[in-house]
Design an enzyme around this catalytic site. Structure first.
Site, PDB file in Angstrom:
ATOM      1  N   ASN A   7       0.877  -1.178   0.000  1.00  0.00           N
ATOM      2  CA  ASN A   7       0.000   0.000   0.000  1.00  0.00           C
ATOM      3  C   ASN A   7       0.913   1.227   0.000  1.00  0.00           C
ATOM      4  OD1 ASN A   7      -1.777   2.044   0.519  1.00  0.00           O
ATOM      5  ND2 ASN A   7      -2.703   1.099   2.324  1.00  0.00           N
ATOM      6  N   HIS A 180     -12.304   3.901  -0.959  1.00  0.00           N
ATOM      7  CA  HIS A 180     -12.418   2.957   0.172  1.00  0.00           C
ATOM      8  C   HIS A 180     -13.141   1.684  -0.263  1.00  0.00           C
ATOM      9  CE1 HIS A 180     -12.477   6.457   3.304  1.00  0.00           C
ATOM     10  NE2 HIS A 180     -11.253   5.987   3.180  1.00  0.00           N
ATOM     11  N   LEU A 207     -15.510   5.148   8.736  1.00  0.00           N
ATOM     12  CA  LEU A 207     -15.226   6.438   9.374  1.00  0.00           C
ATOM     13  C   LEU A 207     -13.820   6.401   9.956  1.00  0.00           C
ATOM     14  CD1 LEU A 207     -18.587   6.644  11.380  1.00  0.00           C
ATOM     15  CD2 LEU A 207     -18.136   7.593   9.110  1.00  0.00           C
ATOM     16  N   GLY A 208     -12.930   7.161   9.340  1.00  0.00           N
ATOM     17  CA  GLY A 208     -11.554   7.207   9.833  1.00  0.00           C
ATOM     18  C   GLY A 208     -11.003   8.588   9.559  1.00  0.00           C
ATOM     19  N   ASN A 209      -9.730   8.649   9.307  1.00  0.00           N
ATOM     20  CA  ASN A 209      -9.160   9.928   8.923  1.00  0.00           C
ATOM     21  C   ASN A 209      -9.809  10.399   7.617  1.00  0.00           C
ATOM     22  OD1 ASN A 209      -7.492  12.034   9.446  1.00  0.00           O
ATOM     23  ND2 ASN A 209      -5.812  11.167   8.244  1.00  0.00           N
ATOM     24  N   GLY A 210     -10.020   9.438   6.721  1.00  0.00           N
ATOM     25  CA  GLY A 210     -10.886   9.656   5.559  1.00  0.00           C
ATOM     26  C   GLY A 210     -12.162   8.878   5.820  1.00  0.00           C
ATOM     27  N   ARG A 239     -10.265  17.057   5.478  1.00  0.00           N
ATOM     28  CA  ARG A 239     -10.994  17.317   4.225  1.00  0.00           C
ATOM     29  C   ARG A 239     -12.388  17.856   4.520  1.00  0.00           C
ATOM     30  NH1 ARG A 239      -9.799  11.506   1.564  1.00  0.00           N
ATOM     31  NH2 ARG A 239      -8.577  11.138   3.438  1.00  0.00           N
ATOM     32  N   ASP A 281      -7.403  14.740  14.419  1.00  0.00           N
ATOM     33  CA  ASP A 281      -7.597  13.445  15.065  1.00  0.00           C
ATOM     34  C   ASP A 281      -8.846  13.503  15.954  1.00  0.00           C
ATOM     35  OD1 ASP A 281      -5.549  10.907  15.922  1.00  0.00           O
ATOM     36  OD2 ASP A 281      -7.193  11.408  17.299  1.00  0.00           O
ATOM     37  N   ARG A 283      -9.954  11.724  18.349  1.00  0.00           N
ATOM     38  CA  ARG A 283      -9.743  11.594  19.808  1.00  0.00           C
ATOM     39  C   ARG A 283      -9.384  12.940  20.426  1.00  0.00           C
ATOM     40  NH1 ARG A 283      -5.950   6.501  19.185  1.00  0.00           N
ATOM     41  NH2 ARG A 283      -5.558   7.808  17.393  1.00  0.00           N
ATOM     42  N   ILE A 330     -12.551   5.570  13.533  1.00  0.00           N
ATOM     43  CA  ILE A 330     -13.637   6.207  14.290  1.00  0.00           C
ATOM     44  C   ILE A 330     -14.807   5.239  14.446  1.00  0.00           C
ATOM     45  CG2 ILE A 330     -15.326   8.102  14.262  1.00  0.00           C
ATOM     46  CD1 ILE A 330     -13.221   9.837  12.841  1.00  0.00           C
ATOM     47  N   GLY A 331     -15.189   4.593  13.352  1.00  0.00           N
ATOM     48  CA  GLY A 331     -16.322   3.668  13.392  1.00  0.00           C
ATOM     49  C   GLY A 331     -16.105   2.505  14.348  1.00  0.00           C
ATOM     50  N   GLU A 382      -8.436  -4.277   4.789  1.00  0.00           N
ATOM     51  CA  GLU A 382      -8.222  -4.124   3.343  1.00  0.00           C
ATOM     52  C   GLU A 382      -7.103  -5.034   2.846  1.00  0.00           C
ATOM     53  OE1 GLU A 382      -8.795   0.361   2.284  1.00  0.00           O
ATOM     54  OE2 GLU A 382      -8.325   0.202   4.401  1.00  0.00           O
TER      55      GLU A 382
END
Ligand code: AMP
Length: 395
Positions: A7, A180, A207-210, A239, A281, A283, A330-331, A382
């Site tokens: 990746n 994604h 749900l994450g950084n993107g 973003r 972030d 958190r 996040i999710g 992934e």
């Protein structure tokens, strides 16, 4: 059979070597600051671990280092390159051309590189990485490209067409592609196993950084929130997500910003960071909100509101919803956000299982037994999806 999963970003390269028989990660790590000062990590299933600075001037140097650690280092996990059956590369943009993973040949690399106009930050370095990989691991080693966009290729034109002059789709390929995809595909497959059958109408929330959501009917994507680029849809770490497009020319004119500066503003200075002024972030944002920072609270509220709104619109697009799932950093971990989303979806007949919802990073059903919609947390993977796709070409 061992599969190497790659990746690559413009200055980083994450890797995993996976033994497919039992899907064990034999080793993994990340090369960072490639082209700057260079450092890498290498970790094996047996607990061997290194973190070092190294001269990583190019991605080829990174592959040299990885190969050396895997084959010749103190924590080696294989005896020779011959024990790697194939390499799977994550590729960001497959455009209209790639709706499935493909075995890589020279024409594929050219095609990936040719998508530089619609994916300037990702596709060119990924094409270069594939070439570098080939030069280190040899021409004969099969390589497979797995595209972030591919899973969304089933979207109908009414979902992927933007209401701008049609010629821009025809001439320049301007349409919704979605990203994604490998994550949405993995979790949607996994929930089918967990529920004992593929849910008819599913909404996956990565749900994450993107971040992106996908509306999936019988395993096929009908809509997704990222668009022509990964900037569209939900607000993210840095973003902006969907905004009124007029804002772009308005601010650019007022502040005399060049296109690249505007792009940086929307991609790198917006989202949670832009609104909270604290951090990208989640958190950090939650912590600041708890300490009374009003803008941090606003950013957290906005994210939750946008998720609820988008789930509602996808429930409408699907004509109802049977299952909703959360994944991504996040999710998988933001317990309070999930609880709030479920409570705000009460109108759909969703009820929470607040006890189950306390868990983090685990596969768990978090809706109550009486809930009309099942809600799950399914940690994404992934890499295993890329490895499985790659293995299917050499099996
Ligand atoms: P990802 O890009 O999928 O690695 O997700 C990164 C995001 O997940 C960051 O915004 C993190 O703050 C967020 N995250 C990780 N753990 C937690 C947690 N325990 N609570 C809230 N957000 C979290």
């Amino acid at each position: 059979m061992n599969i190497l999963v790659i990746n690559a970003g413009s200055s980083s390269l994450k890797y995993q070597l996976i033994r497919m028989e039992d899907e064990t990660i034999l080793c993994k790590g990340v090369c960072e600051r490639i082209g700057i000062d260079g450092k890498y990590s290498y970790k094996t299933a047996d607990g061997y671990k290194v973190e070092k600075s190294a001269d990583l001037f190019t991605h080829k140097d990174a592959f040299d280092v990885i190969l050396h650690e895997m084959v010749g280092g103190e924590g080696r996990v294989i005896h020779s390159v011959g024990e790697i059956a194939a390499v799977g590369h994550r590729v960001t943009h497959g455009g209209d051309k790639f709706s499935h993973s493909v075995l890589i040949d020279e024409a594929t690399i050219e095609a990936i590189n040719a998508m530089r106009s619609i994916s300037p930050l990702h596709n060119p370095p990924q094409a270069a990485t594939i070439r570098a990989c080939r030069s280190v691991f040899g021409e004969k080693l099969p390589m497979v490209a797995v595209f972030d966009t591919a899973f969304h290729a089933t979207m109908p034109p009414k979902a992927y067409t933007f209401a701008i002059p049609y010629k821009y789709y025809e001439q320049y390929g301007v349409r919704r592609y979605g990203f994604h995809g490998t994550s949405h595909r993995y979790v949607s497959g996994r929930i089918g196993e967990l529920m004992g059958g593929q849910p008819h109408r599913l909404i996956t929330c990565h749900l994450g950084n993107g971040s992106s959501l996908a509306a999936i009917r019988d395993g096929r994507v009908v809509d997704t929130s990222m668009g022509f680029t990964p900037l569209d849809g939900l607000m993210m770490g840095t973003r902006c997500g969907s905004i009124d497009p007029s804002i772009v020319s308005y601010i650019a004119n007022l502040e005399n910003l060049h296109e690249s500066e505007m792009s940086h503003l929307l991609n790198g200075e917006s989202g949670l960071l832009g609104v909270s002024g604290v951090s990208s972030d989640f958190r950090d944002v939650l912590e600041a909100a708890e300490n009374g920072n009003k803008r941090a609270q606003l950013a957290a509220d906005m994210l939750e509101y946008q998720i609820v709104k988008l789930i509602g619109s996808y429930a409408a697009a699907l004509g109802g919803v049977d299952a909703i799932l959360f994944t991504g950093g996040i999710g998988e971990n933001a317990v309070d956000l999930r609880e709030q989303v479920i409570r705000d979806l009460a109108y759909l007949g969703v009820t929470p299982d607040s006890e189950a919802n306390r868990s983090r990073g685990e596969e768990v059903r978090i809706s109550g037994p009486d809930s009309k919609v099942q809600v799950w947390v399914v940690p994404t993977n992934e890499e295993i999806m890329i490895a499985r796709d790659t293995a299917s070409f050499v099996q």
